[in-house]
Design a protein around this motif. Sequence first.
Motif, PDB file in Angstrom:
ATOM      1  N   THR A   1       0.817  -1.222   0.000  1.00  0.00           N
ATOM      2  CA  THR A   1       0.000   0.000   0.000  1.00  0.00           C
ATOM      3  C   THR A   1       0.839   1.255   0.000  1.00  0.00           C
ATOM      4  O   THR A   1       1.932   1.307   0.567  1.00  0.00           O
ATOM      5  N   ALA A   2       0.301   2.265  -0.677  1.00  0.00           N
ATOM      6  CA  ALA A   2       0.835   3.617  -0.605  1.00  0.00           C
ATOM      7  C   ALA A   2      -0.255   4.578  -0.178  1.00  0.00           C
ATOM      8  O   ALA A   2      -0.145   5.786  -0.348  1.00  0.00           O
ATOM      9  N   GLY A   3      -1.339   4.011   0.402  1.00  0.00           N
ATOM     10  CA  GLY A   3      -2.467   4.836   0.813  1.00  0.00           C
ATOM     11  C   GLY A   3      -3.424   5.064  -0.337  1.00  0.00           C
ATOM     12  O   GLY A   3      -3.263   4.523  -1.432  1.00  0.00           O
ATOM     13  N   GLY A   4      -4.447   5.836  -0.094  1.00  0.00           N
ATOM     14  CA  GLY A   4      -5.418   6.139  -1.127  1.00  0.00           C
ATOM     15  C   GLY A   4      -6.721   5.397  -0.908  1.00  0.00           C
ATOM     16  O   GLY A   4      -6.794   4.433  -0.124  1.00  0.00           O
ATOM     17  N   PRO A   5      -7.815   5.823  -1.576  1.00  0.00           N
ATOM     18  CA  PRO A   5      -9.144   5.252  -1.332  1.00  0.00           C
ATOM     19  C   PRO A   5      -9.248   3.766  -1.657  1.00  0.00           C
ATOM     20  O   PRO A   5      -9.909   3.023  -0.937  1.00  0.00           O
ATOM     21  N   SER A   6      -8.606   3.310  -2.731  1.00  0.00           N
ATOM     22  CA  SER A   6      -8.702   1.891  -3.082  1.00  0.00           C
ATOM     23  C   SER A   6      -7.927   1.025  -2.100  1.00  0.00           C
ATOM     24  O   SER A   6      -8.357  -0.088  -1.753  1.00  0.00           O
ATOM     25  N   ALA A   7      -6.780   1.506  -1.624  1.00  0.00           N
ATOM     26  CA  ALA A   7      -6.021   0.759  -0.620  1.00  0.00           C
ATOM     27  C   ALA A   7      -6.803   0.674   0.689  1.00  0.00           C
ATOM     28  O   ALA A   7      -6.819  -0.367   1.359  1.00  0.00           O
ATOM     29  N   ARG A   8      -7.479   1.766   1.064  1.00  0.00           N
ATOM     30  CA  ARG A   8      -8.286   1.729   2.279  1.00  0.00           C
ATOM     31  C   ARG A   8      -9.465   0.764   2.131  1.00  0.00           C
ATOM     32  O   ARG A   8      -9.822   0.053   3.071  1.00  0.00           O
ATOM     33  N   PHE A   9     -10.069   0.733   0.928  1.00  0.00           N
ATOM     34  CA  PHE A   9     -11.151  -0.221   0.698  1.00  0.00           C
ATOM     35  C   PHE A   9     -10.632  -1.651   0.777  1.00  0.00           C
ATOM     36  O   PHE A   9     -11.275  -2.542   1.343  1.00  0.00           O
ATOM     37  N   ALA A  10      -9.439  -1.902   0.226  1.00  0.00           N
ATOM     38  CA  ALA A  10      -8.837  -3.232   0.309  1.00  0.00           C
ATOM     39  C   ALA A  10      -8.625  -3.633   1.763  1.00  0.00           C
ATOM     40  O   ALA A  10      -8.856  -4.790   2.151  1.00  0.00           O
ATOM     41  N   ALA A  11      -8.193  -2.694   2.584  1.00  0.00           N
ATOM     42  CA  ALA A  11      -7.996  -2.993   4.006  1.00  0.00           C
ATOM     43  C   ALA A  11      -9.313  -3.358   4.674  1.00  0.00           C
ATOM     44  O   ALA A  11      -9.366  -4.279   5.518  1.00  0.00           O
ATOM     45  N   ARG A  12     -10.394  -2.667   4.310  1.00  0.00           N
ATOM     46  CA  ARG A  12     -11.688  -2.948   4.947  1.00  0.00           C
ATOM     47  C   ARG A  12     -12.208  -4.336   4.609  1.00  0.00           C
ATOM     48  O   ARG A  12     -12.852  -4.984   5.433  1.00  0.00           O
ATOM     49  N   ILE A  13     -11.949  -4.811   3.376  1.00  0.00           N
ATOM     50  CA  ILE A  13     -12.478  -6.129   2.999  1.00  0.00           C
ATOM     51  C   ILE A  13     -11.517  -7.259   3.338  1.00  0.00           C
ATOM     52  O   ILE A  13     -11.868  -8.428   3.190  1.00  0.00           O
TER      53      ILE A  13
END
Length: 774
Positions: free
Chosen positions: A641-653
């Motif tokens: 990860t380098a952050g960002g909305p898609s990385a945060r969504f990946a973390a949630r799932i």
Amino acid sequence: MDNKQPPATKTQVTFARNLSLFDATMIGVGAMIGAGIFVLTGLAAGVAGPAAILAFALNGVVTLFTAFSYAELASAIPEAGGGYSYIKRAFPSWVGFLSGWMLWFAYTVACALYALGFGSYFWEFFHKYTPQQSQTLKELLTFWPNSHIAIITVIIGISLLALNYRGAEVTGKAENIFTVSKIVILTVFIGFGLWQAIAHPELVVSAFSPFLANGFGGVLVAMGLTFIAFEGYDLIATVSEEVQEPEKNIPRAIFIALTITMVIYLLILFVAIGAMPSGDVPSWQLLGEKGETAIVEAAQAFMPAFGVALIVFGGLLSTLSALNATILASSRVAFTMGRDRLLPPILASIHPKSRTPHIAIIVTGVILLALAVSLDVTVVGSAASVMFLLTFTLVNLSVLVLRTDRSIKRRYFIPFYPWPPLLGVVTSVFLAVYQLNLGPEGLRSWAVSLGWMVIGLAVYFAFFHREAVKAQPQVITPYPEQAGEVDPAQFRVLVPVYNPDNVRTLVGMACRMVEPHGDDGEVVVVSVVEVPVQLDISEGLKFVSQRESVLRLAELEGARRGVRLRTEVRVAHKTSQALLRMARAEHADVLILGWRGFSGKRDTVFGSVVDVMVDHAPCDLLVVKFDPQLQVPYNHLLLPTAGGPSARFAARIAGDLLAEDGRVTLAGVAREKADESSLARVREGVADTIAEIPFEVETDRKLLTGKSVPVAVINEAKQGGYDAVLVGATKVAYFKRAMFGKIPEQIARFCPIPVILVKHHEGAKTWINRFLGS
């Protein structure tokens, strides 16, 4: 995701490919170097002074912006019809119809203007050298005012229509003769002018001082007046179906034609202004006073006695070559619209022997001759210029829209994309609107243009809209009686399936995501029967029963996991269209697509269906490259990860995909020998992502380094004992070919273990970010 298609074919009416690179180039040169350069040289010099040469040069640059768009689209979509064929692919059918309606009108009006121009030049030539016989013949042919011009116009019009009727090969050879002869004549004119300039350099210095005699405003006015002299290269695109090896030859022909035309134009301006003795009056002023006969005046100044006759004869050849090329283009637009059933289908008829659209040629010919002999064509001629500019605007926009269609195979790509088409849009709109500054004539041109468009829309919706709808790719539901209302408040995961081997993995992943939502969650599994677009959509109903087995596997998996699951079948001409419609209708929150691996095609990344969904899905998206033997839940996930909305969504799932004792490793990635500021950004990205992971999920952190980010991640995936890599999309501009971002795509391509690519949907913000690349 590949769907097996029912076998079917339907022969499409097409042309023989008889035109070579040279033929195509001569069509473009012949159309551009029409009578315009003979008429416009004096007008441009009168308003811009010596800077008329700058006005022509700038118009060449402006033309190049749109020429790039035509080159890319014509090489990718080598269909008759030119700009119309591209616009209909990019925009709704009514916009496509309107563009074809405008182009057919504009080309036909141009034909009428060229035919009338030939009639006028013919009598001028005849009268200059045989005045007595000319006057006698005029009296014999005068039945109404200017009937002597109309009769010659009809004769030359019918002659060239007959030539076009005989075939593209014959038309191309005639065009070669007309155009080469015209170039030779203009070269002789330029040669004498350069000889005069070399012999008297003081004339050149005096003629071009001051250069901006009427300021830069005069240059802009001259650009508006002379831009029409650069219209014609687009005719090359209208005969794409008749050009040999169009993918290579059409871009070459467009740029060669533009180069030849630009060199000739600039040299004509240079010698006309710089090599003509004019006494105390500046040469540009004298040319401006002579107006439409300025080149004749220049020829008298520095050519032998035959110079005037040669120039007038060159004008005759110019109108001939332009008329011949434009008849060719106009009939092809009518033919293609007839083939698309946006005009009467009889226009799509091709003669069995000559392989020409003979009906379209005849109808176009009747219209152009009627215009030439009955109307004031100069009024509609200025409107045709506005319509050309509006069509050029739509062609440039089509490049931007169709770049997302990766089913189109491209051989030529616009350099410095997206700037040329964007500048093409701006300049075309500016020049079209600028017509309003030309006084009453500009207002009339816009009034005629808008009136013609309104008539076109009325014709379309009255007669052709229904046929256009039938021709569009269709999607139907085999069992509409089973469809119920969808609760948009529920959490819903949509899973398309085709391969039985992948059902358990995809459905299992969807079930894991839905489980936390209990009764408010639902998995919808859909299988699409794809029907070739040439067939009626109902043909696909025969194959619906073949999907029952794969849907039954999905139902069993849902029952085993205790999750509410519903199955659907769709029959569609395009699988991607069916999935997009269903995602919207179902108010899907997440779409999960299986993926076999990277496409070997240059113009697709993941495959045609997945590519479209990645670009246009109205919800969060997972693209899963998996091992069918490895089922969810997973024990260990790697999340670079380098952050960002898609990385945060990946973390949630991540928690949904892991077993109870599973864990996720968040990896910050940096290049070898990264400086401290780069490492700080990496740690910031990891912290941004880890905050989204559910508290009950075991996590650890790593800092990976390597020659590149993908190499570092792939090496870790090989050695770390992970079940899968979970990668969020990075920010990527709309105009770039990457879809998830270059780094995630490289990881997915080369990683030896399953990869789950994740893209978070942010609505309008997603498109704004992609457009800006922010």
